[in-house]
Design an enzyme around this catalytic site. Structure first.
Site, PDB file in Angstrom:
ATOM      1  N   GLY A  19       0.743  -1.181   0.074  1.00  0.00           N
ATOM      2  CA  GLY A  19      -0.034  -0.098   0.077  1.00  0.00           C
ATOM      3  C   GLY A  19       0.763   1.187  -0.071  1.00  0.00           C
ATOM      4  O   GLY A  19       2.203   1.208  -0.176  1.00  0.00           O
ATOM      5  N   LEU A  20       0.181   2.376   0.065  1.00  0.00           N
ATOM      6  CA  LEU A  20       0.542   3.531   0.096  1.00  0.00           C
ATOM      7  C   LEU A  20       1.874   3.766   1.150  1.00  0.00           C
ATOM      8  O   LEU A  20       3.068   4.128   0.657  1.00  0.00           O
ATOM      9  CB  LEU A  20      -0.199   4.597   0.395  1.00  0.00           C
ATOM     10  N   TYR A 145     -14.390   2.219  11.092  1.00  0.00           N
ATOM     11  CA  TYR A 145     -12.988   2.190  11.062  1.00  0.00           C
ATOM     12  C   TYR A 145     -12.357   2.582  12.287  1.00  0.00           C
ATOM     13  O   TYR A 145     -11.440   2.177  12.885  1.00  0.00           O
ATOM     14  CB  TYR A 145     -12.586   2.996   9.899  1.00  0.00           C
ATOM     15  N   HIS A 188      -8.940   8.376  -1.252  1.00  0.00           N
ATOM     16  CA  HIS A 188      -8.914   9.418  -0.305  1.00  0.00           C
ATOM     17  C   HIS A 188      -9.030  10.871  -1.056  1.00  0.00           C
ATOM     18  O   HIS A 188      -8.936  10.445  -2.166  1.00  0.00           O
ATOM     19  CB  HIS A 188      -7.717   9.397   0.465  1.00  0.00           C
ATOM     20  N   LYS A 196      -9.676  13.330 -10.789  1.00  0.00           N
ATOM     21  CA  LYS A 196     -10.801  14.251 -11.232  1.00  0.00           C
ATOM     22  C   LYS A 196     -10.214  15.098 -12.229  1.00  0.00           C
ATOM     23  O   LYS A 196     -10.949  15.523 -13.249  1.00  0.00           O
ATOM     24  CB  LYS A 196     -11.564  14.625 -10.090  1.00  0.00           C
TER      25      LYS A 196
END
Length: 321
Positions: A19-20, A145, A188, A196
């Site tokens: 992951g990040l 979460y 996120h 976008k």
């Protein structure tokens, strides 16, 4: 079978290694910040289903870690959290319990788990600090979460009090950097904005941003966070968590973040803020005073300069269609 660990060698297992944050730690280690007495093992969901206790225990038996950085989690942006609060709770509680208990059973010397500033109470005073985690309910948008992550702190204290385990946790603010999730619905805020902007440039349309743009966030670059993770693993000896964040003065609004990305990606179209979409928590301003007491000279990558202005355009090539 894993090779035997030599005297004094640390075998460091990183869950969620693809992951990040995991990829950032891997890069920092590869770029020279690893030590000769450290062996790093980066694992992902392909290596084991950490919601499954048997698979988790098998992973630990296979690699025999002496230290663990626990990053694995079901994660997502605001709108995914709103839709799946129960799933976020159940999956993360299973993952965390399996990882921490396997670490205990295998005699792991130290575990550093990753929490999030969303765990703090929604109704609170600012800036928030490490003593305020359990002072009230989190924001309703991501309670599943948030409560699951809070329980790591409870378990860490339990393992320390009953068994003397050195299990701790860090609390980063919003992380950005390479290898993020660029899905507009589920990711996120920053990677979603980058995607976008890319689509708006492709179609020549206005850039529509969900929410009013008024909420404020502190953003930490993933490589800065990775370096701080190494320090926590090697030097930080408290069981109590520590916030890893830029200063309060570096907090920016979502509108300012969007404008930074627009500038970095040379978007010339119109910006439209859709106030019918949820804003989520208005602010989560965190104090990094505890971190600064330990590391007064640590240099963070500025949000508007340096890495950010080069980072947004570079990610165009990895965006999903």
């Amino acid at each position: 079978m894993a090779e035997a660990v030599g005297p004094g060698t640390k075998r460091i297992l990183v869950t969620g290694g693809s992951g990040l944050v995991g990829r950032a730690i891997e890069k920092v280690v590869a770029d020279g910040e690893g030590k000769p007495d450290e062996e790093w093992i980066f694992t992902s969901s392909k290596d084991a289903d950490l919601t499954n206790a048997v698979e988790t225990k098998a992973l630990f038996q296979r690699h025999k870690p002496t230290h663990v950085i626990h990053l694995a989690a079901m994660v997502g942006g605001l709108f995914k959290n709103i839709r799946y609060n129960l799933d976020f709770w159940r999956r993360n509680v299973h993952i965390n319990d399996n990882v921490l208990h396997s670490a205990y059973e295998m005699g792991v010397e130290k575990v550093v788990s990753c929490l999030s500033t969303c765990i703090f109470p929604d109704k609170t005073t600012y800036p928030i600090d490490e003593s305020m985690i359990h002072n009230g309910p989190p924001h309703s948008s991501n309670f599943g979460y948030s409560y699951a992550k809070r329980m790591i702190d409870i378990q860490n204290r339990g393992y320390f009090e009953q068994h003397g385990c050195r299990f701790t946790a860090v609390i980063p603010t919003n992380v950005f950097g390479p290898h993020d999730n660029f899905n507009i619905e589920d990711g996120h805020v920053l990677p979603g904005l980058i995607h976008k902007v890319y689509l708006a440039k492709q179609t020549g349309s206005a850039l529509t941003i969900w929410g009013t743009g008024k909420p404020r966030r502190q953003f930490i670059y993933s490589l800065d966070l990775a370096r701080l993770f190494l320090w926590v693993l090697r030097e930080y000896d408290e069981v109590e968590p520590i916030i890893l964040s830029v200063g309060e003065e570096d907090e920016v609004s979502i509108k300012e973040a969007a404008e930074t990305i627009v500038e970095a990606m040379d978007f010339r179209g119109e910006l439209v803020f859709d106030g019918t979409k949820a804003d989520g928590q208005f602010k989560k301003t965190a104090s990094n005073a505890k971190l600064r007491r330990y590391l007064p000279g640590f240099q963070f990558t500025p949000f508007r300069q340096g890495e950010m202005e080069g980072w947004a355009p570079r990610n165009v090539e990895v965006l999903p269609a």
